[in-house]
Design an enzyme around this catalytic site. Structure first.
Site, PDB file in Angstrom:
ATOM      1  N   GLY A 196     -24.879  -4.579  27.884  1.00 17.49           N
ATOM      2  CA  GLY A 196     -25.437  -3.320  28.402  1.00 17.49           C
ATOM      3  C   GLY A 196     -24.325  -2.321  28.686  1.00 17.49           C
ATOM      4  O   GLY A 196     -23.328  -2.267  27.957  1.00 17.49           O
ATOM      5  N   GLY A 197     -24.483  -1.567  29.796  1.00 20.15           N
ATOM      6  CA  GLY A 197     -23.498  -0.536  30.148  1.00 20.15           C
ATOM      7  C   GLY A 197     -22.108  -1.122  30.382  1.00 20.15           C
ATOM      8  O   GLY A 197     -21.095  -0.481  30.091  1.00 20.15           O
ATOM      9  N   ARG A 252     -26.174 -12.784  34.161  1.00 22.96           N
ATOM     10  CA  ARG A 252     -26.828 -11.496  34.407  1.00 22.96           C
ATOM     11  C   ARG A 252     -28.340 -11.692  34.574  1.00 22.96           C
ATOM     12  O   ARG A 252     -29.027 -12.126  33.638  1.00 22.96           O
ATOM     13  CB  ARG A 252     -26.554 -10.569  33.212  1.00 22.96           C
ATOM     14  CG  ARG A 252     -27.204  -9.218  33.298  1.00 22.96           C
ATOM     15  CD  ARG A 252     -26.546  -8.348  34.353  1.00 22.96           C
ATOM     16  NE  ARG A 252     -27.070  -6.995  34.316  1.00 22.96           N
ATOM     17  CZ  ARG A 252     -26.904  -6.137  35.311  1.00 22.96           C
ATOM     18  NH1 ARG A 252     -26.236  -6.487  36.396  1.00 22.96           N
ATOM     19  NH2 ARG A 252     -27.398  -4.924  35.219  1.00 22.96           N
ATOM     20  N   ALA A 294      -2.009   4.733  -3.440  1.00 20.89           N
ATOM     21  CA  ALA A 294      -2.351   3.430  -4.022  1.00 20.89           C
ATOM     22  C   ALA A 294      -2.793   2.482  -2.914  1.00 20.89           C
ATOM     23  O   ALA A 294      -1.973   1.811  -2.295  1.00 20.89           O
ATOM     24  CB  ALA A 294      -1.150   2.842  -4.769  1.00 20.89           C
ATOM     25  N   THR A 353       0.812  -1.212   0.000  1.00 21.18           N
ATOM     26  CA  THR A 353       0.000   0.000   0.000  1.00 21.18           C
ATOM     27  C   THR A 353       0.854   1.273   0.000  1.00 21.18           C
ATOM     28  O   THR A 353       1.916   1.327   0.627  1.00 21.18           O
ATOM     29  CB  THR A 353      -0.911  -0.004   1.252  1.00 21.18           C
ATOM     30  OG1 THR A 353      -1.671  -1.205   1.235  1.00 21.18           O
ATOM     31  CG2 THR A 353      -1.848   1.191   1.286  1.00 21.18           C
ATOM     32  N   GLU A 412      -6.302  -6.060   3.495  1.00 24.19           N
ATOM     33  CA  GLU A 412      -6.370  -7.135   2.501  1.00 24.19           C
ATOM     34  C   GLU A 412      -7.580  -6.981   1.570  1.00 24.19           C
ATOM     35  O   GLU A 412      -8.156  -7.971   1.117  1.00 24.19           O
ATOM     36  CB  GLU A 412      -6.395  -8.522   3.163  1.00 24.19           C
ATOM     37  CG  GLU A 412      -5.025  -9.078   3.453  1.00 24.19           C
ATOM     38  CD  GLU A 412      -4.126  -9.140   2.224  1.00 24.19           C
ATOM     39  OE1 GLU A 412      -3.247  -8.245   2.140  1.00 24.19           O
ATOM     40  OE2 GLU A 412      -4.297 -10.012   1.379  1.00 24.19           O
ATOM     41  N   THR A 439     -10.849  -3.908   1.000  1.00 21.44           N
ATOM     42  CA  THR A 439     -12.018  -3.469   1.778  1.00 21.44           C
ATOM     43  C   THR A 439     -13.253  -4.286   1.381  1.00 21.44           C
ATOM     44  O   THR A 439     -13.278  -4.937   0.334  1.00 21.44           O
ATOM     45  CB  THR A 439     -12.327  -1.982   1.503  1.00 21.44           C
ATOM     46  OG1 THR A 439     -12.712  -1.863   0.125  1.00 21.44           O
ATOM     47  CG2 THR A 439     -11.134  -1.086   1.767  1.00 21.44           C
TER      48      THR A 439
HETATM   49  C1  LIG Z   1      -3.920  -1.259  10.508  1.00 14.24           C
HETATM   50  C2  LIG Z   1      -3.619  -1.465   9.053  1.00 14.24           C
HETATM   51  C3  LIG Z   1      -2.683  -2.402   8.672  1.00 14.24           C
HETATM   52  C4  LIG Z   1      -2.364  -2.565   7.321  1.00 14.24           C
HETATM   53  N1  LIG Z   1      -1.375  -3.452   6.961  1.00 14.24           N
HETATM   54  C5  LIG Z   1      -0.926  -3.457   5.674  1.00 14.24           C
HETATM   55  C6  LIG Z   1       0.233  -4.212   5.294  1.00 14.24           C
HETATM   56  O1  LIG Z   1       0.837  -4.920   6.117  1.00 14.24           O
HETATM   57  N2  LIG Z   1       0.671  -4.139   4.019  1.00 14.24           N
HETATM   58  C7  LIG Z   1       0.040  -3.371   3.063  1.00 14.24           C
HETATM   59  O2  LIG Z   1       0.506  -3.337   1.916  1.00 14.24           O
HETATM   60  N3  LIG Z   1      -1.081  -2.659   3.381  1.00 14.24           N
HETATM   61  C8  LIG Z   1      -1.568  -2.673   4.656  1.00 14.24           C
HETATM   62  N4  LIG Z   1      -2.671  -1.920   4.994  1.00 14.24           N
HETATM   63  C9  LIG Z   1      -3.340  -1.135   3.953  1.00 14.24           C
HETATM   64  C10 LIG Z   1      -4.729  -1.627   3.615  1.00 14.24           C
HETATM   65  O3  LIG Z   1      -4.667  -2.819   2.873  1.00 14.24           O
HETATM   66  C11 LIG Z   1      -5.439  -0.489   2.867  1.00 14.24           C
HETATM   67  O4  LIG Z   1      -5.700   0.521   3.832  1.00 14.24           O
HETATM   68  C12 LIG Z   1      -6.699  -0.909   2.194  1.00 14.24           C
HETATM   69  O5  LIG Z   1      -6.427  -1.752   1.106  1.00 14.24           O
HETATM   70  C13 LIG Z   1      -7.538   0.274   1.689  1.00 14.24           C
HETATM   71  O6  LIG Z   1      -6.773   1.214   1.005  1.00 14.24           O
HETATM   72  P1  LIG Z   1      -6.886   2.778   1.407  1.00 14.24           P
HETATM   73  O7  LIG Z   1      -6.644   2.870   2.883  1.00 14.24           O
HETATM   74  O8  LIG Z   1      -5.995   3.553   0.517  1.00 14.24           O
HETATM   75  O9  LIG Z   1      -8.392   3.167   1.148  1.00 14.24           O
HETATM   76  P2  LIG Z   1      -9.052   3.588  -0.251  1.00 14.24           P
HETATM   77  O10 LIG Z   1      -8.662   2.637  -1.311  1.00 14.24           O
HETATM   78  O11 LIG Z   1      -8.808   5.034  -0.486  1.00 14.24           O
HETATM   79  O12 LIG Z   1     -10.578   3.366   0.105  1.00 14.24           O
HETATM   80  C14 LIG Z   1     -11.366   4.322   0.826  1.00 14.24           C
HETATM   81  C15 LIG Z   1     -12.826   3.900   0.724  1.00 14.24           C
HETATM   82  O13 LIG Z   1     -13.236   3.938  -0.649  1.00 14.24           O
HETATM   83  C16 LIG Z   1     -13.724   2.672  -1.078  1.00 14.24           C
HETATM   84  N5  LIG Z   1     -13.282   2.452  -2.462  1.00 14.24           N
HETATM   85  C17 LIG Z   1     -12.012   2.334  -2.920  1.00 14.24           C
HETATM   86  N6  LIG Z   1     -11.998   2.131  -4.243  1.00 14.24           N
HETATM   87  C18 LIG Z   1     -13.279   2.112  -4.643  1.00 14.24           C
HETATM   88  C19 LIG Z   1     -13.915   1.949  -5.908  1.00 14.24           C
HETATM   89  N7  LIG Z   1     -13.222   1.702  -7.002  1.00 14.24           N
HETATM   90  N8  LIG Z   1     -15.253   2.008  -5.947  1.00 14.24           N
HETATM   91  C20 LIG Z   1     -15.969   2.222  -4.828  1.00 14.24           C
HETATM   92  N9  LIG Z   1     -15.437   2.381  -3.615  1.00 14.24           N
HETATM   93  C21 LIG Z   1     -14.102   2.323  -3.512  1.00 14.24           C
HETATM   94  C22 LIG Z   1     -13.093   1.678  -0.109  1.00 14.24           C
HETATM   95  O14 LIG Z   1     -13.874   0.509  -0.015  1.00 14.24           O
HETATM   96  C23 LIG Z   1     -13.092   2.468   1.186  1.00 14.24           C
HETATM   97  O15 LIG Z   1     -14.339   2.394   1.801  1.00 14.24           O
HETATM   98  C24 LIG Z   1      -3.030  -1.798   6.337  1.00 14.24           C
HETATM   99  C25 LIG Z   1      -3.998  -0.856   6.735  1.00 14.24           C
HETATM  100  C26 LIG Z   1      -4.277  -0.669   8.065  1.00 14.24           C
HETATM  101  C27 LIG Z   1      -5.289   0.385   8.453  1.00 14.24           C
END
Ligand SMILES: Cc1cc2nc3c(=O)[nH]c(=O)nc-3n(C[C@H](O)[C@H](O)[C@H](O)COP(=O)(O)OP(=O)(O)OC[C@H]3O[C@@H](n4cnc5c(N)ncnc54)[C@H](O)[C@@H]3O)c2cc1C
Length: 555
Positions: free
Chosen positions: A344-345, A271, A132, A128, A368, A370
């Protein structure tokens, strides 16, 4: 089935639980969460010499245990039930080494996988970037060839990576960069000059995992660090492992979701409100416990089927990995949320742990891929299958389930078949009226596909349980009778979602007057869905009885 035998898997699972009971009690987990602390010693102990979890995914010829996808699912579920932050840290090494496992040359595999096995190295997976995320193809990190006497002898990598698990602490990194031939994975040592790591991100959940940005400024690596030895295979290699890695995150959703629900189940027996335990109140169990147990078990059925297929050598199960991840991570989130409500609370305080689990499990619908990207992946693939088979794809799958319903009438297979037939009709309606031009329709179809296929997998799992034919390594919490009733409840929900919500979706997407909601085919579908709902509440009560018959203990 390849991989560990049942007893070895049990030994691995038991030793993880014993270690966690001794070293990661609730109090310690709360401290790590509050302090936003990565327990490096614990993670290294679990990965390396102590517990050797990393050995699981390394082939035996390189000093590992040669575990298969089914083993990885069971271990990921168990780790997630303990703490999803620690699980993420331990399992990031799986992820980081996957490009090597699936795309590396024999030499690279021996060298790097051997080093992980021998030295318990921590790895990180650097795909990531700030620009990208879901769209990995827009990556900007570049790898420029370094030539000596006209031969490429290395690469100079420059760029930044975002949100990398173990980013600040790993020993070895796989980094995706744009080489002249296209996106390519490189193996980079943590101390290579020009390679720096950002601060530990202050996150909503999984705070015990280290997440950091990476900066590469003219980081030089030798040519033998190019994974697979050929430029441009990076995205293909990333795709090749998705079936597998998404299964891991699916198991995370399952493990964390059940961990929260188990706490609610135990709590509800103790409870007392209005003179009796909450566990005896239908308004409580049938909203806060039963539907979540059922949805989690649909996720499990899909995970287990997909894991078996991977272990049988099937490739390119990306869509199946996406469905497993989508069903299980969404179910895990909903279950954890319900577990707060069920307390609950008290659920809203730190002491009862469910609010932490809810924050932790939130990540499973994001990393991995969304949930929305899963919906798109699922819908696009199954849409193609629908077109290729001239609309028969889901009718054929439904007919196979109808055959199952003859021998196993108790597992809800006929109702799951109704969901699949409805799906076929829905897709055909979308084709004729060109409704998937609307992205919202396409994505919602992805959800409906996942639910219908989840019902199908659960009915098959219940039937196999009845025949005593589940894999030896399968989860054994529910017996065949309980699985049958769980499957019936889920199938009704799936039939309703596809048959009724699906029609609403199509009516909403079509031009006014284009579709007639009173048409005979619409009415027949809605009638059929309504008819199969009979007996739902009694079945939910049976599921509740099965859940409370054997109270969960431990993790
Ligand atoms: C705690 C954590 C650990 C991570 N670990 C790793 C790691 O080890 N290695 C690694 O490479 N990455 C890692 N990531 C990255 C993770 O895989 C990405 O955050 C994820 O793939 C989403 O990319 P983004 O954050 O840029 O969101 P975006 O791609 O900008 O998405 C934002 C929103 O838009 C939606 N969206 C995106 N594209 C479209 C589309 N074409 N049409 C409609 N909706 C869309 C998405 O579903 C989301 O709701 C990690 C992220 C976190 C938060």
């Amino acid at each position: 089935m390849p991989g560990l035998d049942r007893d070895d898997l049990k030994m691995v699972l038991d030793s993880i639980t014993e270690y966690a009971d001794a070293n990661l009690p609730d109090e310690r987990l709360r401290e790590l969460d509050a302090a936003d602390e990565f327990p490096e010693q614990t993670v290294r102990h679990m990965c390396g010499e102590g517990l050797g979890v990393s050995l699981l995914f390394i082939p035996e010829e390189y000093g590992g245990m040669g575990g298969g996808a089914f083993d990885v699912y069971r271990v990921c579920e168990r780790m997630a039930a303990i703490d999803l932050g620690v699980a993420t840290s331990v399992l990031a090494t799986f992820l980081g080494s996957d490009p090597i496992v699936f795309g590396g040359t024999a030499e690279q595999q021996e060298r790097f996988l051997g080093a992980i096995a021998e030295q318990g190295l921590l790895m990180a997976y650097g795909a990531t970037e700030a620009g990208a995320g879901s769209d990995l193809a827009s990556l900007r990190t570049v790898a420029t060839p370094v030539e000596t006497d006209g031969q490429v002898t290395g690469y100079r990598i420059s760029g930044t990576k975002q949100w990398i698990s173990n980013g600040g602490r790993a020993d070895l990194y796989t980094i995706l960069a744009l080489a002249p031939g296209g996106p390519t994975w490189f193996v980079v040592d943590h101390d290579t000059p020009g390679f720096s790591k950002g601060h530990h991100e202050d996150k909503h959940g999984i705070r015990a995992s280290n997440t950091a940005a990476l900066t590469l400024e003219d980081v030089e690596v030798d040519v033998d660090r190019l994974v697979g030895g050929v430029e441009g295979l990076g995205l293909v290699q990333a795709q090749a492992v998705f079936g597998y890695t998404r299964l891991m995150v699916a198991a995370f959703g399952l493990g964390a979701g059940w961990a929260a629900l188990n706490r609610a189940i135990v709590y509800s027996t103790m409870r007392i409100q209005a003179g009796s335990p909450l566990s005896e109140k239908q308004g409580y169990t049938h909203k806060l416990i039963v539907p979540h147990a059922v949805a989690l078990e649909a996720g499990r059925a899909y995970i287990e089927e997909t894991a078996e297929r991977i272990d049988r050598g099937e490739e390119m199960l990306n869509t199946e990995g996406a469905i497993a991840k989508y069903l299980s991570s969404e179910a895990g989130n909903a279950a954890a949320d319900a577990a707060i409500q069920a307390h609950g609370g008290y659920g809203y305080t730190k002491e009862y742990m469910v609010e932490k689990i809810k924050r932790d499990v939130r990540i499973t619908t994001i990393y991995e891929g969304t949930s929305e990207i899963m919906e798109m992946t699922i819908a696009r693939d199954r849409w193609q299958q629908h077109l290729k088979t001239r609309g028969q794809y889901y009718h054929d799958r439904a007919e196979a389930l109808e055959a199952l319903a003859v021998t196993h009438p108790e597992v809800g297979a006929a109702t799951a078949a109704l969901a699949l037939h409805s799906l076929a009709e829905l897709l055909e309606l979308a084709r004729v009226h060109r409704l998937t031009r609307s992205q919202h329709v396409l994505f919602r179809v992805g959800e409906l596909v996942a639910r219908a296929e989840g019902a199908e997998a659960l009915a098959r799992r219940a039937a196999r349980a009845a025949d005593g034919d589940l894999p030896a390594k399968a989860d054994q919490r529910f017996d065949a009778a309980a699985l049958a009733v769980i499957s019936r409840v889920y199938a009704r929900e799936a039939a309703h979602r596809v048959g009724v919500d699906g029609l609403r979706l199509m009516l909403g997407a079509a031009a006014p007057g284009e579709l007639d909601p009173a048409s005979a085919s619409f009415s027949a579908r809605v009638d059929a869905v309504a008819r199969v709902q009979a007996g739902l509440i009694d079945d939910m009560s049976e599921v509740a009885a099965a859940i409370y018959a054997q109270l969960p203990h431990g993790r």
